[in-house]
Each structure stands twice: as C-alpha cells, then as structure tokens.
Design a protein around this motif. Sequence first.
Motif, PDB file in Angstrom:
ATOM      1  N   GLY A   1     -34.177  31.874  16.186  1.00 12.26           N
ATOM      2  CA  GLY A   1     -32.588  31.860  15.732  1.00 12.26           C
ATOM      3  C   GLY A   1     -31.919  32.877  16.172  1.00 12.26           C
ATOM      4  O   GLY A   1     -30.702  33.009  16.282  1.00 12.26           O
ATOM      5  N   ALA A   2     -32.560  34.190  16.531  1.00 15.12           N
ATOM      6  CA  ALA A   2     -31.967  35.305  17.230  1.00 15.12           C
ATOM      7  C   ALA A   2     -31.350  35.161  18.467  1.00 15.12           C
ATOM      8  O   ALA A   2     -31.838  34.438  19.427  1.00 15.12           O
ATOM      9  CB  ALA A   2     -32.764  36.614  17.420  1.00 15.12           C
ATOM     10  N   GLU A   3     -30.275  35.591  18.825  1.00 18.66           N
ATOM     11  CA  GLU A   3     -29.524  35.296  20.208  1.00 18.66           C
ATOM     12  C   GLU A   3     -29.118  36.878  20.627  1.00 18.66           C
ATOM     13  O   GLU A   3     -28.504  37.682  19.909  1.00 18.66           O
ATOM     14  CB  GLU A   3     -28.165  34.648  19.963  1.00 18.66           C
ATOM     15  N   ILE A   4     -29.254  37.307  21.961  1.00 18.84           N
ATOM     16  CA  ILE A   4     -29.058  38.434  22.470  1.00 18.84           C
ATOM     17  C   ILE A   4     -27.446  38.600  22.645  1.00 18.84           C
ATOM     18  O   ILE A   4     -27.213  37.691  23.286  1.00 18.84           O
ATOM     19  CB  ILE A   4     -29.696  38.467  23.937  1.00 18.84           C
ATOM     20  N   ASN A   5     -26.987  39.667  22.151  1.00 18.74           N
ATOM     21  CA  ASN A   5     -25.596  39.660  22.411  1.00 18.74           C
ATOM     22  C   ASN A   5     -25.173  40.712  23.536  1.00 18.74           C
ATOM     23  O   ASN A   5     -24.528  40.275  24.434  1.00 18.74           O
ATOM     24  CB  ASN A   5     -24.975  40.480  21.214  1.00 18.74           C
ATOM     25  N   MET A   6     -26.045  41.646  23.759  1.00 13.55           N
ATOM     26  CA  MET A   6     -26.075  42.503  24.794  1.00 13.55           C
ATOM     27  C   MET A   6     -26.968  43.635  24.687  1.00 13.55           C
ATOM     28  O   MET A   6     -27.721  43.979  23.690  1.00 13.55           O
ATOM     29  CB  MET A   6     -24.812  43.230  24.970  1.00 13.55           C
ATOM     30  N   VAL A   7     -27.441  44.053  25.980  1.00 19.14           N
ATOM     31  CA  VAL A   7     -28.303  45.084  26.018  1.00 19.14           C
ATOM     32  C   VAL A   7     -27.678  46.480  26.447  1.00 19.14           C
ATOM     33  O   VAL A   7     -26.876  46.296  27.398  1.00 19.14           O
ATOM     34  CB  VAL A   7     -29.547  45.084  26.829  1.00 19.14           C
TER      35      VAL A   7
END
Length: 242
Positions: A209-215
Amino acid sequence: MEKTVSEAIGYRRSTRVYKEDDIDTEKVRQCLVNASLAPTSSNLQLWEFYHVTNKTKLEALAQACFNQSAAKTAKQLVVVVARKDLWRKRAKANIDFLNKVYDRDDLSERDLKRKKMATNYYGKLIPTIYTDFLGILGYIKFVVFQVIGLFKPIYRQTRLSDMRIVAHKSAGLAAQNFMTSMAAIGYDTCPMEGSDTLRVKQILDLPRGAEINMVICCGIRDEKGIYGPRFRVPFESVYFEV
C-alpha cells in the motif's frame, strides 16, 4: 547562523552534484521533524520518511534512480512515502488524541460540542470518504456527491484516484518543509521523481500500500551541481488578484 525562511527559499536549488563532504545525520533528522509538522489533509499525516544513510542501500537506490548524478553523489537520501492505506490507523490516532485532550470533568458545552463534532469527523466522515472496494464505492460516492452538488456545495473528490492525490499532496508539502529546512542550515537537496518505484519499495522493504512520492538527494552542493541560473516564468503570468 540559520537562514530566514525567505533566505532559505532563495538559497534552495535542485543540486545534482554533491561534494565529498559528509553531512550531519542528526541535523538531517531534525529537518525531517520539521517535515512532519507540515500541513496535511484532515491531519491524517499519511506519510512516512525513510532516511537512508547505509552505503549499500544508497548504492542500490542510486541504481533504482537510473544512476542520476544527484543520486550517485548524494551523501544521504530521504524517500518520502505516501501511505493512504494507513487512514484508519491515523484517524484512530486523532480520535485517541481528542479523547485525551477532552478527558476532564469541567468541559463546557462548547467543548462538548467541539469534541463531538471532531470525533464524528474522524469516526464517520473520514471512513465515508476513504472506504472503497476496487474503486467501485468511490465511483458510486462520486456520482451521488455530484448529484447533491447540483443543489449545494459538497466535497467531490471521493474516487480512489482522488484520495491518492490527497495523500501525495500532503506528502509533497512535507517534502517542501524538509528541503526548506535543509537549505536554512546550508545543506542542499534535489527532489527526484525519476526512479523505478517498485525497486525503491523493494530496497526499503515497503508494504504494497505504500507509494513513493519522491526521492530526495542530500549533501553539500558542488559548484557544477547547479545547472545554470534559476529560471521562472514571469510572476505576472501566474499571479491573479481576484
């Protein structure tokens, strides 16, 4: 001396090459504390921050970010993660906080009304908005709310895609808090959307369920790390006084 807000905003540039100088992990962590104080939709705080200092992880993440120079030369990385899937847990945390704040015998009628309104918000309205099943319930709510909206103002962003956007907007606000805080202490950053997000999740062992927003790359800027003077379209083209 720490920069003022305006100075920090003016100083911040997306830095794509960093010096070999190390940066203080604890100072970066404190900037992440500032990130957690960012405004967030319904105070649900549907975000997580992964502060990467391990060299092996840094190298793996650099590859997942297509070996961009910013990622390869960064001394540390921060991965901002949107966690829409945690809405139940965060709503409960708000209710628990409210019960603790209002846990006294001398509550006024106004305080009782405020507590009831807030607990109903997190106990009834938030589940109504966030509960979904394969996106189907979201579309049903969307249609119903559009019809109601013909007669009065109503919240219309109820689809699964809408709620994902809400979570990512809040995560983006937190990321900006972090980067401004870093600039205030003379540290540099570069927010990157270019990455293989599945590999990033695997490297960090994140749930489905986690989604990468930005690095966000972190370090101290090298002179060649700023790619030319800052460009912005004329302010008059984006500013409208109504």
